[in-house]
Write an enzyme that holds these catalytic residues in place. Structure first.
Site, PDB file in Angstrom:
ATOM      1  N   HIS A  96       0.827  -1.212   0.000  1.00  0.00           N
ATOM      2  CA  HIS A  96       0.000   0.000   0.000  1.00  0.00           C
ATOM      3  C   HIS A  96       0.855   1.252   0.000  1.00  0.00           C
ATOM      4  O   HIS A  96       0.615   2.191  -0.777  1.00  0.00           O
ATOM      5  CB  HIS A  96      -0.928  -0.001   1.214  1.00  0.00           C
ATOM      6  CG  HIS A  96      -1.683   1.282   1.394  1.00  0.00           C
ATOM      7  ND1 HIS A  96      -2.896   1.534   0.782  1.00  0.00           N
ATOM      8  CD2 HIS A  96      -1.382   2.411   2.103  1.00  0.00           C
ATOM      9  CE1 HIS A  96      -3.309   2.744   1.105  1.00  0.00           C
ATOM     10  NE2 HIS A  96      -2.410   3.295   1.912  1.00  0.00           N
ATOM     11  N   GLU A  97       1.863   1.297   0.879  1.00  0.00           N
ATOM     12  CA  GLU A  97       2.718   2.485   0.940  1.00  0.00           C
ATOM     13  C   GLU A  97       3.514   2.663  -0.351  1.00  0.00           C
ATOM     14  O   GLU A  97       3.729   3.791  -0.800  1.00  0.00           O
ATOM     15  CB  GLU A  97       3.659   2.400   2.142  1.00  0.00           C
ATOM     16  CG  GLU A  97       2.947   2.349   3.495  1.00  0.00           C
ATOM     17  CD  GLU A  97       1.924   3.448   3.694  1.00  0.00           C
ATOM     18  OE1 GLU A  97       2.081   4.533   3.095  1.00  0.00           O
ATOM     19  OE2 GLU A  97       0.947   3.234   4.446  1.00  0.00           O
ATOM     20  N   HIS A 100       1.613   4.455  -2.999  1.00  0.00           N
ATOM     21  CA  HIS A 100       1.736   5.921  -3.002  1.00  0.00           C
ATOM     22  C   HIS A 100       2.968   6.357  -3.783  1.00  0.00           C
ATOM     23  O   HIS A 100       2.946   7.378  -4.481  1.00  0.00           O
ATOM     24  CB  HIS A 100       1.821   6.437  -1.567  1.00  0.00           C
ATOM     25  CG  HIS A 100       0.548   6.327  -0.799  1.00  0.00           C
ATOM     26  ND1 HIS A 100      -0.659   6.821  -1.272  1.00  0.00           N
ATOM     27  CD2 HIS A 100       0.270   5.787   0.425  1.00  0.00           C
ATOM     28  CE1 HIS A 100      -1.616   6.585  -0.386  1.00  0.00           C
ATOM     29  NE2 HIS A 100      -1.081   5.952   0.646  1.00  0.00           N
ATOM     30  N   HIS A 104       3.108   8.761  -7.054  1.00  0.00           N
ATOM     31  CA  HIS A 104       4.026   9.893  -7.179  1.00  0.00           C
ATOM     32  C   HIS A 104       4.791   9.816  -8.499  1.00  0.00           C
ATOM     33  O   HIS A 104       4.908  10.810  -9.224  1.00  0.00           O
ATOM     34  CB  HIS A 104       4.993   9.904  -5.999  1.00  0.00           C
ATOM     35  CG  HIS A 104       5.785  11.165  -5.883  1.00  0.00           C
ATOM     36  ND1 HIS A 104       6.771  11.341  -4.938  1.00  0.00           N
ATOM     37  CD2 HIS A 104       5.759  12.320  -6.598  1.00  0.00           C
ATOM     38  CE1 HIS A 104       7.307  12.548  -5.080  1.00  0.00           C
ATOM     39  NE2 HIS A 104       6.706  13.146  -6.076  1.00  0.00           N
TER      40      HIS A 104
END
Length: 229
Positions: A96-97, A100, A104
């Site tokens: 999940h992280e 991100h 980006h």
């Protein structure tokens, strides 16, 4: 005012339930071993590299459930239990992280909008409580609405930020689950369903926070406009 406190109290109750469910789910899936045996750090590194991302550092951050991606210094920060964990929960959170980080790298519009809001939200969130309190007092005793209006504007900014966060979080989870499945990391039904369940409850914490902020905004906005129950 009574109706506000009923609604707000209801949301607070739901928030407590959601937080409890999320923590219990995380604990459950932290105890569910990942058949691949990969750690959260292994998964994060592989997902980043699979997306052609080599300039993001993976860091072990102190604190429980402190996992986050920092676009300012391009770091994926994983809590110790995720960084070194070999569980379904560790896999889901790490992916999940990294979702991100992929957002980006691909200039995902909602993440860009959210990042652009951070400086002003930081100022607004630091001021909003005191400005609202002073504004309510001035409104009650001096009939001066201007300070309260500033507080409502600051609260509106933080509320908008809460709602902008929602598509960012849901999209990161969608990317994470798709990648975990495509790479066969969560190939069993138990692993897939566990990762999906953990990320769903994590997302619900953001939904409840956004609704709570909206209800508070409406309350102070109605006070500013002179609409009291």
């Amino acid at each position: 005012m009574i109706s506000y406190w009923i609604i707000f109290g209801g949301i607070m109750l739901v928030s407590m339930i959601v937080q409890w469910r999320f923590k219990s789910k995380f604990k459950k899936y932290s105890e569910t071993p990942l058949s691949s045996g990969m750690t959260g750090r292994d998964i994060a590194e592989k997902m980043l590299h699979d997306h052609g991302i080599y300039d993001v550092q993976i860091i072990s951050a102190q604190g429980q459930l402190s996992d986050h991606y920092n676009p300012a210094n391009r770091t994926v920060n994983l809590s110790p239990e995720v960084y070194s964990g070999r569980s379904v929960a560790a896999a889901a959170v790490a992916a999940h992280e990294c979702g991100h980080a992929v957002q980006h790298a691909k200039a995902y519009s909602w993440l860009q909008f959210r990042s652009a809001m951070v400086p002003i939200v930081s100022v607004a969130s630091n001021l909003v409580t005191w400005v609202l309190m002073i504004g309510v007092l001035l409104m009650a005793f001096a009939h001066n609405p201007y300070v309260l209006a500033i507080g409502v504007a600051a609260l509106a900014i933080t509320t908008l930020f809460s709602f902008v966060t929602l598509p960012v979080e849901f999209d990161a989870s969608k990317r994470a689950l798709a990648w975990l499945d495509n790479k066969g990391i969560t190939h069993s039904t138990v692993e897939h369903d566990g990762a999906k369940d953990a990320l769903w409850w994590a997302a619900m914490t953001y939904v409840v926070a956004a609704l709570s902020s909206l209800v508070t905004l409406l309350y102070y906005a109605s006070m500013l406009l002179g609409r009291r129950d």
